[in-house]
Enzyme design. Sequence first.
Site, PDB file in Angstrom:
ATOM      1  N   THR A 121       0.856  -1.181   0.000  1.00  0.00           N
ATOM      2  CA  THR A 121       0.000   0.000   0.000  1.00  0.00           C
ATOM      3  C   THR A 121       0.894   1.233   0.000  1.00  0.00           C
ATOM      4  O   THR A 121       1.642   1.463   0.956  1.00  0.00           O
ATOM      5  CB  THR A 121      -0.914  -0.002   1.233  1.00  0.00           C
ATOM      6  OG1 THR A 121      -1.721  -1.178   1.211  1.00  0.00           O
ATOM      7  CG2 THR A 121      -1.811   1.224   1.247  1.00  0.00           C
ATOM      8  N   GLU A 165      -3.628  -4.805  -2.794  1.00  0.00           N
ATOM      9  CA  GLU A 165      -4.286  -5.976  -2.197  1.00  0.00           C
ATOM     10  C   GLU A 165      -5.512  -5.523  -1.404  1.00  0.00           C
ATOM     11  O   GLU A 165      -5.540  -4.432  -0.836  1.00  0.00           O
ATOM     12  CB  GLU A 165      -3.308  -6.744  -1.307  1.00  0.00           C
ATOM     13  CG  GLU A 165      -2.593  -5.909  -0.236  1.00  0.00           C
ATOM     14  CD  GLU A 165      -3.381  -5.752   1.052  1.00  0.00           C
ATOM     15  OE1 GLU A 165      -4.363  -6.486   1.239  1.00  0.00           O
ATOM     16  OE2 GLU A 165      -3.011  -4.885   1.854  1.00  0.00           O
ATOM     17  N   PHE A 166      -6.506  -6.418  -1.366  1.00  0.00           N
ATOM     18  CA  PHE A 166      -7.707  -6.182  -0.559  1.00  0.00           C
ATOM     19  C   PHE A 166      -7.948  -7.446   0.269  1.00  0.00           C
ATOM     20  O   PHE A 166      -8.955  -8.144   0.104  1.00  0.00           O
ATOM     21  CB  PHE A 166      -8.911  -5.859  -1.451  1.00  0.00           C
ATOM     22  CG  PHE A 166      -8.742  -4.599  -2.251  1.00  0.00           C
ATOM     23  CD1 PHE A 166      -8.956  -3.361  -1.676  1.00  0.00           C
ATOM     24  CD2 PHE A 166      -8.338  -4.646  -3.573  1.00  0.00           C
ATOM     25  CE1 PHE A 166      -8.781  -2.188  -2.410  1.00  0.00           C
ATOM     26  CE2 PHE A 166      -8.168  -3.492  -4.321  1.00  0.00           C
ATOM     27  CZ  PHE A 166      -8.393  -2.253  -3.732  1.00  0.00           C
ATOM     28  N   LYS A 225      -6.715   2.134  -3.164  1.00  0.00           N
ATOM     29  CA  LYS A 225      -6.460   1.344  -1.955  1.00  0.00           C
ATOM     30  C   LYS A 225      -6.649   2.188  -0.700  1.00  0.00           C
ATOM     31  O   LYS A 225      -7.321   1.783   0.260  1.00  0.00           O
ATOM     32  CB  LYS A 225      -5.049   0.766  -2.019  1.00  0.00           C
ATOM     33  CG  LYS A 225      -4.559   0.143  -0.720  1.00  0.00           C
ATOM     34  CD  LYS A 225      -5.382  -1.068  -0.304  1.00  0.00           C
ATOM     35  CE  LYS A 225      -4.793  -1.697   0.944  1.00  0.00           C
ATOM     36  NZ  LYS A 225      -5.566  -2.865   1.383  1.00  0.00           N
ATOM     37  N   ASN A 229      -9.731   1.758   2.317  1.00  0.00           N
ATOM     38  CA  ASN A 229      -9.471   1.588   3.741  1.00  0.00           C
ATOM     39  C   ASN A 229      -9.985   2.770   4.557  1.00  0.00           C
ATOM     40  O   ASN A 229     -10.489   2.601   5.674  1.00  0.00           O
ATOM     41  CB  ASN A 229      -7.971   1.394   3.978  1.00  0.00           C
ATOM     42  CG  ASN A 229      -7.529  -0.033   3.692  1.00  0.00           C
ATOM     43  OD1 ASN A 229      -8.343  -0.890   3.374  1.00  0.00           O
ATOM     44  ND2 ASN A 229      -6.238  -0.277   3.790  1.00  0.00           N
ATOM     45  N   TYR A 272     -20.152  -2.496  13.131  1.00  0.00           N
ATOM     46  CA  TYR A 272     -20.217  -3.024  14.490  1.00  0.00           C
ATOM     47  C   TYR A 272     -19.505  -2.090  15.459  1.00  0.00           C
ATOM     48  O   TYR A 272     -18.354  -1.718  15.246  1.00  0.00           O
ATOM     49  CB  TYR A 272     -19.580  -4.413  14.550  1.00  0.00           C
ATOM     50  CG  TYR A 272     -20.396  -5.469  13.847  1.00  0.00           C
ATOM     51  CD1 TYR A 272     -21.397  -6.161  14.525  1.00  0.00           C
ATOM     52  CD2 TYR A 272     -20.183  -5.754  12.501  1.00  0.00           C
ATOM     53  CE1 TYR A 272     -22.160  -7.124  13.877  1.00  0.00           C
ATOM     54  CE2 TYR A 272     -20.942  -6.719  11.850  1.00  0.00           C
ATOM     55  CZ  TYR A 272     -21.929  -7.393  12.542  1.00  0.00           C
ATOM     56  OH  TYR A 272     -22.684  -8.340  11.898  1.00  0.00           O
ATOM     57  N   CYS A 281      -3.226  -1.968   8.731  1.00  0.00           N
ATOM     58  CA  CYS A 281      -3.701  -1.206   7.566  1.00  0.00           C
ATOM     59  C   CYS A 281      -4.426   0.090   7.918  1.00  0.00           C
ATOM     60  O   CYS A 281      -3.953   1.178   7.596  1.00  0.00           O
ATOM     61  CB  CYS A 281      -4.605  -2.091   6.707  1.00  0.00           C
ATOM     62  SG  CYS A 281      -3.754  -3.491   5.955  1.00  0.00           S
ATOM     63  N   ARG A 349      -0.485  -5.535  16.063  1.00  0.00           N
ATOM     64  CA  ARG A 349      -0.237  -4.154  15.658  1.00  0.00           C
ATOM     65  C   ARG A 349      -1.478  -3.299  15.901  1.00  0.00           C
ATOM     66  O   ARG A 349      -2.561  -3.616  15.431  1.00  0.00           O
ATOM     67  CB  ARG A 349       0.179  -4.099  14.190  1.00  0.00           C
ATOM     68  CG  ARG A 349       1.609  -4.586  13.959  1.00  0.00           C
ATOM     69  CD  ARG A 349       1.956  -4.671  12.497  1.00  0.00           C
ATOM     70  NE  ARG A 349       1.274  -5.755  11.814  1.00  0.00           N
ATOM     71  CZ  ARG A 349       1.490  -6.096  10.541  1.00  0.00           C
ATOM     72  NH1 ARG A 349       2.374  -5.418   9.822  1.00  0.00           N
ATOM     73  NH2 ARG A 349       0.839  -7.107   9.993  1.00  0.00           N
TER      74      ARG A 349
END
Length: 461
Positions: A121, A165-166, A225, A229, A272, A281, A349
């Site tokens: 990313t 990437e996802f 990307k 996010n 939620y 990420c 993390r």
Amino acid sequence: MKISVLGTGYVGLVTGSCLAELGNEVFCFDVDQRKVEILQSGGVPIHEEGLPQLIERNVRTGRLHFTTDVARAVHHGDLIFIAAGTPPGQDGSADLQYVIAAGRSIGRHMQGFKVVVEKSTVPVGTAGKLRAAIEEELSQRRSNGDHAAGSGLHGVPVAIVSNPEFLKEGAAVDDFMRPDRIVVGTEPGEEGRQAREVMTRLYAPFNRQRDRMIHMDVKAAEFTKYAANAMLATRISFMNELANLAEKVGVDIEQVRRGVGSDPRIGYSFLYAGLGYGGSCFPKDVQALVHTAATHGQRLHVLEAVRAVNDAQKLVLIEKIVRRFGEDLRGRRFGIWGLAFKPDTDDMREAPSRIVIKALLVRGAEVVAHDPVAIPEARRVLASDLDGMPELLARLSYVDNPMQAAEDADALVVLTDWKAFKSPSFSALKTALRQPLIFDGRNLYDPEIRSQGFDYLAIGR
């Protein structure tokens, strides 16, 4: 196809293993000798569902290899994926030193046409920096008389592609093998056209029923990307703010979630309420996007608020605990269920557990923690967090069974929504605890457990 992957973290290891599963011959490179030795001996340095079996099968069939020899990896791959880490810098920007170092290694060793794929990313404009790094190395080689470097970039052409990437940690293999979309950003010109054809061939197995590929220019792919996010992080923080208000006005946020999520324009995903987002990420990507805006003279007010809400949300349970017991928690014992930032991973993390546990220890409490897979990583990370504070570390212990964590505790604190925690024996739990008190940071249980004698404090419920 012959593929090399530079970097064997979550993204690189999953990418390399899955591409090998599709029948490609893949070399995965890493500078970490110890990590490569673990992989070569059949071990897997991270917890990811289905990944050990995938690696074992493809190593056995000879399609997947691990190496610390970067020249070998560069020579092997017609496609070279860069999956290096992009940790946040002190100013919030994405640190590109490992990505650029990978580019320099490619320029130093390439001897023919290469399609170089950004899988990391990275901020908008990184493809240009990557190309410049490769070109600089090629130029140095030419000045040293290396004829393999050609007469210019078009003598040894290279194409830069952004293919973000996802992948969700805990479901990364399934996400890769069953993608909902494949974003491919290419440069203009002949090299970009060639790269697009190569990427189309590579991902053809995923497009037999419908075309999942979304083609765009390289900068747009880099931006996509971060935008994805940032949107998901925004939904989480938005719901947490509503949950905190719901408590004050006497509303169950779970009922609100169902009502809001039933709108097809909104949907249920990432709505939620809980202790906020963590992991590798969302925190750094929101930060990096805010920083990118600042370098262009713009403020992203919404994302600044998203980050502030998330930071505050990690302390919500501590505020509830302090309201119940007071600031001085000496003599109190708390059982912790869940350490990883999310279930089905051992990733610590930005995990809320790190904030909560340290806050309890600082106030004098004893903490007994359990997690199905993250205890080894938690030991390492929390020892680092509490470095120089041995008196705090002495009051933190780990157990292999969730009921052991609850044994003789003043309260149970739920921090990760592992499936194993969702249906405990409440009668056994009630017997184990000093008092039937649960602080639920993931809204795992129905408030109806209060009818069984539990004092149940959750988020917005």
